[in-house]
Structures are given as structure tokens and as C-alpha cells.
Write a protein that holds these residues in place. Structure first.
Motif, PDB file in Angstrom:
ATOM      1  N   GLU A  48      73.741   8.654  55.005  1.00 23.04           N
ATOM      2  CA  GLU A  48      73.777   9.548  53.847  1.00 23.04           C
ATOM      3  C   GLU A  48      74.853   9.158  52.832  1.00 23.04           C
ATOM      4  O   GLU A  48      74.932   9.727  51.751  1.00 23.04           O
TER       5      GLU A  48
ATOM      6  N   LEU B  24      73.395   8.322  49.402  1.00 22.39           N
ATOM      7  CA  LEU B  24      72.404   9.219  48.811  1.00 22.39           C
ATOM      8  C   LEU B  24      72.967   9.883  47.567  1.00 22.39           C
ATOM      9  O   LEU B  24      74.141  10.251  47.513  1.00 22.39           O
ATOM     10  N   ASP B  25      72.150  10.005  46.547  1.00 28.05           N
ATOM     11  CA  ASP B  25      72.517  10.685  45.307  1.00 28.05           C
ATOM     12  C   ASP B  25      73.685  10.024  44.575  1.00 28.05           C
ATOM     13  O   ASP B  25      74.417  10.678  43.837  1.00 28.05           O
TER      14      ASP B  25
END
Length: 97
Positions: free
Chosen positions: A87, A90-91
Motif C-alpha cells: 500500500e 497507493l494514491d
């Protein structure tokens, strides 16, 4: 207006040292006081009071609500499990090569 991302550059001044042990010898107390007068939160609060006649009680209520929201957010973060390593990206904004 739905025209895509917007970038805001907000120039500010750090009103405290880098840490509790920072003696802040790299700037004068007069400089710090000058910048405190330019504090965006204080100046916006004054603008709300003078221009829109917002009552002090309303501003205090907003501050209390913000404080409660921050306490809840901190509690959520502290009790949440750590994210998976995947993660990590992510973004995250990445420009086109």
C-alpha cells in the motif's frame, strides 16, 4: 469547476522551533513577533469577526468541534492496524514519464 487538479501553494512561517530543544538562535524574537501578527488563522478569525460579524461563541464552537475531530482521528490512527507494504505507493501522484 471539474477542470482537473488544482495546486495551492500556501506560504507560511514556522512559529516554533524544530524541536523542544531548539534554541531558535537563527532568528530574532522580534522577527517571530512580526510573523505572529501575520498568522493566517488569527487574521482570518479577525476578518470573520469584523467583516461578517461572526460571534466569538460560534468561533469557539468551531474550535471545539475541530479539536474533537482531531482527537477522534488520532485515536483511529493509533488503533488501526499498520498498512501492508504494497500500500506504500497507493494514491501517490506520479508524473508521466
Amino acid at each position: 469547476q471539474g477542470e482537473g487538479p488544482t495546486l495551492l501553494e500556501c506560504m507560511t512561517y514556522r512559529q516554533c522551533g524544530h524541536s523542544r530543544s531548539d534554541p531558535r538562535t537563527y532568528r530574532s524574537r522580534e522577527e517571530e513577533e512580526t510573523w505572529k501578527l501575520k498568522d493566517p488563522i488569527s487574521t482570518f478569525r479577525l476578518l470573520l469577526r469584523q467583516t461578517l460579524a461572526v460571534e466569538e461563541k460560534a468561533l469557539e464552537d468551531i474550535e471545539k468541534e475541530v479539536e474533537e475531530t482531531l482527537i477522534e482521528a488520532i485515536s483511529f490512527a493509533e488503533t488501526s492496524p499498520l498498512p501492508e507494504a504494497a500500500e506504500l505507493v497507493l494514491d501517490v501522484f506520479q508524473s508521466e514519464p
